[in-house]
Write an enzyme that holds these catalytic residues in place. Structure first.
Site, short mmCIF file in Angstrom:
data_model
loop_
_atom_site.label_atom_id
_atom_site.label_comp_id
_atom_site.label_asym_id
_atom_site.label_seq_id
_atom_site.Cartn_x
_atom_site.Cartn_y
_atom_site.Cartn_z
N GLU A 77 -6.09 7.25 -0.68
CA GLU A 77 -5.90 5.90 -0.19
C GLU A 77 -6.69 4.71 -0.85
OE1 GLU A 77 -4.70 5.51 2.80
OE2 GLU A 77 -3.62 7.25 2.81
N HIS B 223 1.45 4.89 -2.92
CA HIS B 223 1.17 5.93 -2.52
C HIS B 223 2.20 6.01 -3.58
CE1 HIS B 223 -1.95 6.52 -0.29
NE2 HIS B 223 -1.62 5.49 1.15
N HIS C 260 0.81 -1.34 -0.07
CA HIS C 260 -0.23 0.23 0.13
C HIS C 260 1.33 1.05 0.44
CE1 HIS C 260 -3.69 3.22 1.38
NE2 HIS C 260 -2.36 3.29 2.19
N GLU C 261 1.99 1.67 0.44
CA GLU C 261 2.59 2.47 0.98
C GLU C 261 3.70 2.74 -0.34
OE1 GLU C 261 2.75 4.55 3.32
OE2 GLU C 261 1.28 3.43 4.28
N ASP D 120 -4.63 1.59 -1.85
CA ASP D 120 -5.14 -0.39 -1.23
C ASP D 120 -5.48 -0.61 -2.73
OD1 ASP D 120 -5.09 0.63 0.72
OD2 ASP D 120 -8.02 0.73 0.93
ZN LIG Z 1 -2.34 5.02 3.19
#
Ligand SMILES: [Zn+2]
Length: 407
Positions: free
Chosen positions: A351, A277, A273-274, A355
Site C-alpha cells: 500500500e 499496484h 494508486h491502483e 501510494d
Molecule cells: Zn491499495
C-alpha cells in the site's frame, strides 16, 4: 483424546487472542484525533463514528462468543460423527459422502450465521445510513452464494478426493495443480464471469473523468482500456476501487459510490494508486504467494490426512478424507494465523508503494483528500491500537498513509 483437547485448546486460545486484540483496540475508541487528520470529522460526525465503532465491537463479541460456543458444543457432542453417519446413509461413495458431509456442515453454519448478518446489515448498517441492500438482494445473495459454493467447492473437493483415492500420498501435487489453475482463472475472469452474478458493471462513460484517466494512463505508459463502474450503491454507501486480472484481462473497477463522493482529481489519484499496484507487480506477487501457500498447506495436509488419529480425535470410527480435513483445518489455524500476519505485513508494504507511485506519477494532495473523504464516509476508526493494526490491517492507518504521502 489428547488430540481432541489440542483442537479444543486451539479454538479457545484463538478466540481469547482475538478478544484481547479487540478490547485493546476498543480502549482507544475515545482517543483524541491526531492533529494531521483532525479535519476528517466534525464534532458530531466524530461522536457518530465512536458510537458506530462501539456498536460494531459489542456485536463482534456477541457473534464470536456464540460461534465459539456452537463450535465447542458440536465438538463435545460428537456432531461430526453424527453428520458423518448421516452422510454415509446417503451413499457408499466416499466422494459423495464427503460432499454431503460438507454440504450439511456449510448449510447448518450458514443458517446459524444468517440472523447475525441480517442484524448487521439491516439494523446496524441501516442505523448509520450505510445500508442500501434490500431484503430481496440479501436473500438472492445468499442463494447465489450457496449455489456458487456448491458448484465450485463441490467440483474442487470432489477432484481432490478423487486424486487422493487414485494417487495416495502424492495427491497434494495434483490437488495443487488443479487449485492453481483454478486460482489463475479466477484472477483473470472473476470480474468478467462472477461479479456480473451479483452486480452490474458498465464501462466508464466518455467525459472529463474518463479523459483525465486516459491522459494519466498514457503519461505513465499504461494501457487501460477497461475501466468499469460497478453499482456498489446497490448494497452499501461505502466506496471502493480495485484492480483485477492481468495481461489483456486487466481492468480497474470503480464503485459508483466512489465517483459520487470524490472529485475527479481525487478519483484519478485513487486510480494512480491502483496502477501503482500493477506497475510494482503486486498483483502477480500476491497471486504467486497464494499459490505457494496453497502448495505448502496441501503438502502439510498430505503428511497428516492418512493418520487415523485425526478421525479418532473427532470420535469417528471410520477414518476418511473429510473428517481428517476438519481436524487438520483446526490444527492448521496457528500456522494460518502466522501466514495471515505475514500477508498483512506485505500488503501494508504494498500500500505504501502504491501510494508512493501515485505521489510520484500524479500528486499526493488529491490522494490524501480522497482517502480522508473515504474514511469520513465509512466512519473509519482513526485511532486503532498498533497491535490491532499489526494483526488485522491490510492497509496502513490513515495517519500512517498521510505521513508517508506528506514526506
Ligand atoms: Zn491499495
Amino acid at each position: 483424546m489428547t488430540l481432541f483437547y489440542i483442537i479444543i485448546a486451539i479454538l479457545v486460545i484463538s478466540f481469547v487472542i482475538d478478544q484481547i486484540l479487540d478490547s485493546l483496540n476498543a480502549k482507544h475508541f475515545n482517543d483524541p484525533l491526531p492533529e494531521e487528520i483532525k479535519d476528517v470529522f466534525d464534532e458530531e460526525e466524530y461522536k457518530k463514528s465512536q458510537r458506530y465503532k462501539k456498536e460494531r465491537y459489542k456485536f463482534g463479541i456477541l457473534t464470536s462468543a456464540i460461534s465459539l460456543i456452537a463450535t465447542l458444543l458440536f465438538f463435545f457432542l460428537d456432531g461430526f460423527a453424527y453428520v458423518d453417519n448421516l452422510a454415509r446413509s446417503v451413499s457408499n461413495n466416499e466422494i459423495i459422502i464427503a460432499l454431503v458431509f460438507f454440504g450439511i456442515i456449510m448449510i447448518a453454519s450458514d443458517i446459524l450465521s444468517t440472523p447475525f448478518s441480517y442484524y448487521s446489515t439491516f439494523i446496524i448498517e441501516e442505523k448509520y445510513g450505510f445500508n442500501k441492500t434490500t431484503r430481496k438482494t440479501f436473500f438472492f445473495d445468499k442463494v447465489k452464494g450457496w449455489l456458487m459454493g456448491a458448484i465450485v467447492g463441490g467440483l474442487l473437493l470432489g477432484a481432490i478426493i478423487w486424486f487422493y483415492q487414485s494417487t495416495g500420498k502424492n495427491f497434494w501435487l495434483y490437488a495443487w495443480g488443479i487449485v492453481t489453475v483454478f486460482t489463475v482463472l479466477m484472477n483473470l475472469f472473476y470480474a468478467r464471469f462472477i461479479v456480473p452474478l451479483f452486480n452490474k458493471q458498465t464501462p466508464l462513460e466518455e467525459g472529463t473523468l474518463r479523459s483525465q484517466i486516459e491522459t494519466y494512463a498514457s503519461k505513465v505508459g499504461f494501457t487501460l482500456d477497461k475501466i468499469f463502474v460497478i453499482d456498489g450503491s446497490k448494497r452499501s454507501t461505502k466506496a471502493n476501487a480495485y484492480f483485477s486480472g492481468f495481461g489483456s484481462e486487466k481492468r480497474v473497477t470503480l464503485y459508483d459510490t466512489l465517483i459520487k463522493d470524490l472529485n475527479e482529481e481525487e478519483i484519478v489519484a485513487v486510480l494512480a494508486h491502483e496502477v501503482g499496484h500493477y506497475k510494482r507487480n503486486h498483483i502477480i506477487i500476491n497471486l504467486l504467494t497464494a499459490i505457494i501457500t496453497t502448495g505448502f498447506t496441501l503438502w502439510l495436509l498430505s503428511l497428516f490426512i492418512g493418520n487415523p488419529l485425526l478421525s479418532e480425535a473427532l470420535n469417528v470410527s471410520k477414518p476418511s478424507f473429510h473428517i481428517g480435513l476438519i481436524a487438520f483445518g483446526v490444527l492448521y489455524t496457528p500456522i494460518s494465523g502466522i501466514t495471515s500476519l505475514l500477508m498483512n505485513y506485505l500488503s501494508r508494504k504494498f500500500e505504501y508503494q502504491a501510494d508512493n507511485y501515485a505521489k510520484n506519477t500524479f500528486a499526493a494532495l488529491p490522494l490524501i483528500s480522497g482517502l480522508k473523504k473515504l474514511s469520513k464516509n465509512s466512519l473509519s476508526n482513526l485511532t486503532p491500537h498498533p497491535l490491532y493494526v499489526f494483526a488485522h490491517y491490510s492497509h496502513p492507518t490513515l495517519l500512517q498513509r498521510f505521513r508517508n504521502l506528506k514526506k
